[in-house]
Design a protein around this motif. Structure first.
Motif, PDB file in Angstrom:
ATOM      1  N   LEU A   1      55.867 116.099  70.480  1.00  0.00           N
ATOM      2  CA  LEU A   1      56.006 116.404  69.364  1.00  0.00           C
ATOM      3  C   LEU A   1      57.027 115.350  68.759  1.00  0.00           C
ATOM      4  N   LEU A   2      56.649 114.417  67.714  1.00  0.00           N
ATOM      5  CA  LEU A   2      57.837 113.433  67.161  1.00  0.00           C
ATOM      6  C   LEU A   2      58.986 113.978  66.624  1.00  0.00           C
ATOM      7  N   ASN A   3      60.033 113.800  67.216  1.00  0.00           N
ATOM      8  CA  ASN A   3      61.451 114.286  66.565  1.00  0.00           C
ATOM      9  C   ASN A   3      62.329 113.352  66.667  1.00  0.00           C
TER      10      ASN A   3
ATOM     11  N   GLU B   1      65.970 116.508  72.926  1.00  0.00           N
ATOM     12  CA  GLU B   1      66.554 117.900  73.118  1.00  0.00           C
ATOM     13  C   GLU B   1      65.856 118.946  72.173  1.00  0.00           C
ATOM     14  N   ASP B   2      65.809 120.135  72.992  1.00  0.00           N
ATOM     15  CA  ASP B   2      65.024 121.278  72.210  1.00  0.00           C
ATOM     16  C   ASP B   2      65.949 121.464  70.851  1.00  0.00           C
ATOM     17  N   ILE B   3      67.077 121.365  70.807  1.00  0.00           N
ATOM     18  CA  ILE B   3      67.900 121.924  69.552  1.00  0.00           C
ATOM     19  C   ILE B   3      67.711 120.782  68.394  1.00  0.00           C
ATOM     20  N   LYS B   4      67.166 119.621  68.589  1.00  0.00           N
ATOM     21  CA  LYS B   4      67.120 118.405  67.576  1.00  0.00           C
ATOM     22  C   LYS B   4      66.006 118.753  66.610  1.00  0.00           C
ATOM     23  N   GLY B   5      65.945 118.288  65.435  1.00  0.00           N
ATOM     24  CA  GLY B   5      64.878 118.406  64.404  1.00  0.00           C
ATOM     25  C   GLY B   5      65.030 119.725  63.509  1.00  0.00           C
TER      26      GLY B   5
ATOM     27  N   ALA C   1      56.975 123.383  67.875  1.00  0.00           N
ATOM     28  CA  ALA C   1      57.356 123.023  69.581  1.00  0.00           C
ATOM     29  C   ALA C   1      56.975 124.455  70.252  1.00  0.00           C
ATOM     30  N   ASP C   2      57.384 125.645  69.579  1.00  0.00           N
ATOM     31  CA  ASP C   2      57.312 126.840  70.302  1.00  0.00           C
ATOM     32  C   ASP C   2      55.922 127.156  70.390  1.00  0.00           C
ATOM     33  N   LEU C   3      54.903 127.025  69.255  1.00  0.00           N
ATOM     34  CA  LEU C   3      53.572 127.132  69.300  1.00  0.00           C
ATOM     35  C   LEU C   3      53.007 126.101  70.155  1.00  0.00           C
ATOM     36  N   LEU C   4      53.472 125.087  70.108  1.00  0.00           N
ATOM     37  CA  LEU C   4      52.533 124.111  70.992  1.00  0.00           C
ATOM     38  C   LEU C   4      52.756 124.445  72.564  1.00  0.00           C
ATOM     39  N   ARG C   5      53.833 125.016  72.904  1.00  0.00           N
ATOM     40  CA  ARG C   5      54.135 125.460  74.226  1.00  0.00           C
ATOM     41  C   ARG C   5      53.243 126.882  74.478  1.00  0.00           C
ATOM     42  N   ALA C   6      53.160 127.586  73.620  1.00  0.00           N
ATOM     43  CA  ALA C   6      52.345 128.770  73.678  1.00  0.00           C
ATOM     44  C   ALA C   6      50.692 128.426  73.414  1.00  0.00           C
ATOM     45  N   SER C   7      50.429 127.267  73.404  1.00  0.00           N
ATOM     46  CA  SER C   7      48.946 126.971  73.091  1.00  0.00           C
ATOM     47  C   SER C   7      48.209 126.572  74.169  1.00  0.00           C
TER      48      SER C   7
END
Length: 347
Positions: free
Chosen positions: A181-183, A187-191, A199-205
């Protein structure tokens, strides 16, 4: 399988002078593929004659009385030009007379017409434009969206990832391509909130999601697929084209400064030609309009014959690998997992 491709021959900067010869060259190399040349009959038959060819059972001419201009507003093309070569070519896909459509015409009009005529697949909100960029691993990185959707929801970004992963898996025979995911940072806190939720949805996909990637990761080949909204994606694409043009210009300038450098340029010609081939946008021509109930390929408007043949080849690859079915099945699998998607194909 027998494959039929409808070609909007009037689209692009060059129209039939490029699209028709490119179609003829492609069919000579792939005689098992049927082609339907769509456009002004007189113009197409004249171009066929100029190239020593004529319509036949496997190379048909389908008349369309109108042409969508490259600068025409998409809404105007959709509403008032129902017999345009672009609309007729897409209609052939809808009716089943063709398996795919290829056009070098107005991007906005092609997207609007394709979405209206073909509709989107179940679970897909909006189609997205996907294409590839070369990377340092000697392969390529797929990026989407490249301009169809300026503003995207997290759900739509997740859908883009699913669609392109399925296409990549089909064409490259790799069942679990990596998705980034382009950001603005890894780091997860960025964006912003949209990117974080995506990002959360892509992890669950269930995809092989690698997390956030930055702009330079596209060219490093960090992941196979990079997902972003259309505003960012189009900016990346145009900036990339600008950098490639700048590098080519700098090389020409430096090698032509004096007689000694011109001599060095001759000695370096094999290397320069190889570099040009690797960076040639025509080699990667043919962007997929993913998420539709049919296959539509967008060629660059300035494509030459070689580049346009690449776009036709991409259309045939997607048909052979049943990409639409793969995306449909994957979206259906996500629903029991609780991953959000559109309720039905949108008009």
């Amino acid at each position: 399988m027998d494959i039929t491709v409808a070609i909007d021959c009037m689209g692009g900067d060059h129209g039939p002078h490029v699209t028709v010869p490119a179609a003829l060259e492609f069919q000579r190399a792939h005689p098992q593929v049927d082609l339907v040349l769509v456009g002004l009959r007189d113009a197409l038959e004249a171009e066929l004659g100029a190239n020593g060819a004529a319509p036949g059972p496997r190379l048909r001419v389908h008349h369309a009385s109108e042409v969508v201009a490259m600068d025409e507003p998409p809404a105007q093309a959709l509403r008032y030009k129902k017999d345009s070569s672009m609309r007729v070519a897409v209609n052939l896909v809808k009716s089943g007379a063709a398996h795919a459509c290829v056009s070098a015409g107005n991007t906005g009009a092609l997207m609007a017409i394709s979405r209206f005529v073909l509709k989107t697949l179940p679970g897909i909100d909006r189609p997205a434009i996907a294409s590839v960029l070369p990377n340092m691993r000697g392969r390529f990185t797929t990026v989407l969206d490249l301009g169809a959707n300026v503003d995207c929801t997290p759900e739509q970004l997740m859908q883009f990832g699913v669609m392109r992963a399925m296409l990549f898996a089909a064409l490259e025979r790799r069942e679990r391509p990596s998705v980034g995911l382009l950001n603005i940072g890894v780091e997860d806190i960025k964006g912003n909130d949209t990117v974080k939720q995506a990002a959360d949805l892509l992890r669950a996909s269930g995809l092989n999601f690698s997390g956030n990637v930055e702009g330079d990761d596209i060219y490093k080949g960090t992941t196979d697929v990079v997902v972003c909204d259309g505003f960012v994606g189009n900016s990346v694409l145009k900036a990339s084209e600008g950098v490639a043009t700048m590098i080519a210009t700098f090389l020409r300038q430096e090698f032509s400064r004096n007689a000694w450098r011109r001599l060095v340029a001759i000695a370096a010609l094999p290397v320069l030609n190889a570099l040009r081939a690797r960076m040639d946008p025509g080699h990667y021509n043919g962007a997929s309009l993913l998420g539709l109930r049919g296959i539509v390929i967008k060629s660059h408007g300035s494509a030459d014959r070689y580049a346009f043949r690449q776009a036709i080849a991409r259309a045939v690859d997607e048909v052979q690998n049943d990409v639409v079915k793969r995306i449909t099945e994957r979206m259906a699998e996500l629903q029991p997992m609780g991953v959000p998607a559109a309720q039905s194909g949108a008009p």
